[in-house]
Design a protein around this motif. Structure first.
Motif, short mmCIF file in Angstrom:
data_model
loop_
_atom_site.label_atom_id
_atom_site.label_comp_id
_atom_site.label_asym_id
_atom_site.label_seq_id
_atom_site.Cartn_x
_atom_site.Cartn_y
_atom_site.Cartn_z
N ILE A 228 -2.93 -16.90 13.91
CA ILE A 228 -2.78 -15.24 13.81
C ILE A 228 -4.05 -14.52 13.93
O ILE A 228 -5.08 -15.00 13.61
CB ILE A 228 -2.00 -14.95 12.62
N TYR A 229 -4.09 -13.62 14.84
CA TYR A 229 -5.34 -12.73 15.21
C TYR A 229 -5.04 -11.43 14.26
O TYR A 229 -3.90 -10.90 14.03
CB TYR A 229 -5.70 -12.40 16.47
N LEU A 230 -5.97 -11.15 13.39
CA LEU A 230 -6.01 -10.00 12.64
C LEU A 230 -6.88 -9.03 12.79
O LEU A 230 -8.21 -9.32 13.26
CB LEU A 230 -6.21 -10.22 11.05
N HIS A 231 -6.69 -7.54 13.25
CA HIS A 231 -7.38 -6.56 13.79
C HIS A 231 -8.17 -6.25 12.22
O HIS A 231 -7.62 -5.60 11.35
CB HIS A 231 -6.59 -5.45 14.25
N ILE A 232 -9.45 -6.34 12.33
CA ILE A 232 -10.23 -6.03 10.83
C ILE A 232 -10.80 -4.58 10.80
O ILE A 232 -11.52 -4.33 11.67
CB ILE A 232 -11.36 -7.04 10.80
N GLN A 233 -10.03 -3.78 10.05
CA GLN A 233 -10.40 -2.35 9.79
C GLN A 233 -11.08 -2.26 8.46
O GLN A 233 -10.50 -2.89 7.40
CB GLN A 233 -9.51 -1.44 10.21
N MET A 234 -12.36 -1.78 8.22
CA MET A 234 -12.73 -1.48 7.22
C MET A 234 -12.65 -0.02 6.64
O MET A 234 -12.76 0.93 7.23
CB MET A 234 -14.20 -1.97 7.13
N ASN A 235 -12.55 -0.13 5.21
CA ASN A 235 -12.02 1.30 4.58
C ASN A 235 -13.17 1.38 3.35
O ASN A 235 -13.38 0.26 2.71
CB ASN A 235 -10.83 1.39 4.27
N LEU A 236 -13.59 2.68 3.12
CA LEU A 236 -14.49 2.97 1.79
C LEU A 236 -13.39 3.27 0.86
O LEU A 236 -12.62 4.24 1.01
CB LEU A 236 -15.44 4.22 2.20
N MET A 237 -13.40 2.78 -0.33
CA MET A 237 -12.41 3.19 -1.51
C MET A 237 -13.07 3.21 -2.77
O MET A 237 -14.11 2.48 -3.24
CB MET A 237 -11.20 2.10 -1.32
N ALA A 238 -12.46 3.97 -3.69
CA ALA A 238 -12.97 4.04 -5.04
C ALA A 238 -11.99 4.40 -6.11
O ALA A 238 -10.87 4.71 -5.53
CB ALA A 238 -14.15 5.09 -5.01
N VAL A 239 -12.26 4.36 -7.34
CA VAL A 239 -11.08 4.86 -8.30
C VAL A 239 -11.15 6.47 -8.22
O VAL A 239 -11.99 7.12 -7.68
CB VAL A 239 -11.71 4.52 -9.72
N GLY B 18 -13.08 -2.63 2.02
CA GLY B 18 -12.27 -3.45 2.18
C GLY B 18 -10.85 -3.02 3.07
O GLY B 18 -10.93 -1.97 3.65
N ASN B 19 -9.76 -3.81 2.98
CA ASN B 19 -8.61 -3.18 3.69
C ASN B 19 -7.58 -2.47 3.09
O ASN B 19 -7.89 -2.11 1.76
CB ASN B 19 -7.78 -4.60 4.44
N LEU B 20 -6.70 -1.72 3.68
CA LEU B 20 -5.85 -0.95 2.92
C LEU B 20 -5.05 -1.74 1.92
O LEU B 20 -4.75 -0.81 1.16
CB LEU B 20 -4.72 0.03 4.16
N ARG B 21 -4.84 -2.83 2.22
CA ARG B 21 -3.77 -3.40 1.21
C ARG B 21 -4.56 -3.60 -0.01
O ARG B 21 -3.88 -3.46 -1.08
CB ARG B 21 -3.25 -4.80 1.85
N SER B 22 -5.91 -3.99 -0.27
CA SER B 22 -6.51 -4.08 -1.32
C SER B 22 -6.40 -2.71 -2.20
O SER B 22 -6.37 -2.60 -3.36
CB SER B 22 -7.64 -4.78 -1.22
N ALA B 23 -6.70 -1.61 -1.24
CA ALA B 23 -6.68 -0.27 -1.86
C ALA B 23 -5.22 0.07 -2.50
O ALA B 23 -5.27 0.51 -3.77
CB ALA B 23 -6.88 0.97 -0.99
N GLU B 24 -4.32 -0.20 -1.86
CA GLU B 24 -2.96 0.19 -2.38
C GLU B 24 -2.56 -0.88 -3.84
O GLU B 24 -2.24 -0.58 -4.78
CB GLU B 24 -1.95 -0.36 -1.39
N LEU B 25 -3.03 -2.18 -3.55
CA LEU B 25 -2.87 -3.25 -4.58
C LEU B 25 -3.58 -2.70 -5.95
O LEU B 25 -3.07 -2.86 -7.11
CB LEU B 25 -3.28 -4.61 -4.18
N TYR B 26 -4.68 -2.26 -5.81
CA TYR B 26 -5.70 -1.95 -7.08
C TYR B 26 -5.88 -0.54 -7.30
O TYR B 26 -6.30 0.05 -7.99
CB TYR B 26 -6.88 -2.74 -6.63
N LYS B 27 -4.72 0.19 -6.65
CA LYS B 27 -4.60 1.65 -6.85
C LYS B 27 -5.89 2.40 -6.75
O LYS B 27 -6.35 3.15 -7.64
CB LYS B 27 -4.21 1.93 -8.12
N LEU B 28 -6.38 2.44 -5.62
CA LEU B 28 -7.78 2.95 -5.37
C LEU B 28 -7.78 3.97 -4.41
O LEU B 28 -6.59 4.16 -3.23
CB LEU B 28 -8.89 2.14 -4.78
N ASN B 29 -8.38 4.98 -4.31
CA ASN B 29 -8.26 6.23 -3.21
C ASN B 29 -9.32 5.60 -2.28
O ASN B 29 -10.21 5.04 -2.34
CB ASN B 29 -8.82 7.50 -3.94
N ILE B 30 -8.63 6.05 -0.82
CA ILE B 30 -9.24 5.87 0.48
C ILE B 30 -10.20 7.02 0.75
O ILE B 30 -9.81 8.38 0.55
CB ILE B 30 -8.49 5.74 1.72
#
Length: 278
Positions: free
Chosen positions: A79-90, A149-161
């Motif tokens: 599987i190929y994954l498009h890698i998009q990076m995002n800045l996230m914080a509490v 990191g990716n959007l999924r980790s922001a969602e899982l760990y309740k961080l703001n993008i």
């Protein structure tokens, strides 16, 4: 429920790839290293593993080619994954508050232009994976730090993008292999991963590659991997694709005459490359 081993923790790109490939409820088994991932498959503690093999910017992970061979694993998919990076914080952290940024070293490297422009004085911290950096923000509630990191980790760990798509190259893909202890015979297979060795004389490699061309086999990738402990000796890894199965069978039979050894690492269905947000 299938158990799938991945390097990294829940929320990592590896876990994201596993979820997308299997597209149903799975149990993800977190591993600290690629070696641990392979050991779990080899000892029947998991059903499958998902392991990165190459990135369109960083190149191939040569050690992972070696691990697949050392543990005699079989490739049953990709599987190929498009890698998009995002800045996230509490919650509550503003870009002007940030003094420290955490992520995987490759992720930091892939965002270097953004970081130099907007955070030239920030301290950069390298970790095991992008999701671990996101989890650290959440666990410690760091007021002056951010993770990449990716959007999924922001969602899982309740961080703001704070910012999306901060990677330098927007066409950044990672190819992941799906590994099992035994091959999955599939009538739909149209791609194979092989490795072979040839003698030390002129034209030895060309002779094998010509066999593929003559049988209308597309060479999707070629990679030489040094043989450990044997200077100047290499194993050639190739990914080949075909339209007609009989062409593949014939090419394989003919190639055997021109190699000193040949192993089929897996026969599987070719994956399309999709653009999707991370």
């Amino acid at each position: 429920m299938k158990r799938i081993a991945v390097q990294g923790i829940v929320g990592s790109f590896h876990e994201d790839a596993a979820q997308r490939y299997f597209n149903k409820k799975i149990e993800v088994v977190e591993c600290k290293s690629f070696t641990s991932v392979c050991e779990l498959v080899d000892t029947d503690k998991v059903d499958y593993a998902v392991m990165a093999i190459e990135n369109s910017i960083a190149g191939s992970l040569l050690k992972n080619y070696q691990l697949i061979r050392d543990y005699h694993l079989r490739i049953i998919g990709e599987i190929y994954l498009h890698i998009q990076m995002n800045l996230m914080a509490v919650k509550g952290v503003k870009p002007s508050d940030i003094t420290d940024i955490y992520s995987h070293p490759v992720a930091l490297q892939q965002c270097v232009e953004y970081l130099e422009q907007y955070f030239p004085n920030a301290n950069l911290h390298e970790g095991l994976d992008t999701a671990a950096a996101a989890k650290l923000m959440s666990d410690e509630q760091l007021p002056h730090a951010a993770a990449i990191g990716n959007l999924r980790s922001a969602e899982l760990y309740k961080l703001n993008i704070l910012e999306t798509g901060i990677e330098t190259n927007k066409k950044n893909y990672t190819r992941f292999l799906v590994l099992a202890k035994h091959g999955n015979p599939t009538e739909k297979a149209n791609k194979a991963s092989l490795c072979f060795e040839v003698g030390h004389f002129y034209g030895s490699l060309a002779r094998v590659l010509n066999v593929f061309a003559e049988n209308e086999i597309n060479l999707a990738k070629i990679q030489s991997v040094p043989v450990i402990g044997k200077p100047n000796e290499y194993t050639i890894h190739v990914d080949i694709e075909w339209e007609k199965l009989e062409n593949y069978d014939r090419a394989l039979h003919q190639a055997l005459k021109s190699v000193s050894s040949l192993a089929i690492l897996g026969e599987y269905e070719r994956s399309e490359i999709y653009m999707h947000d991370q």
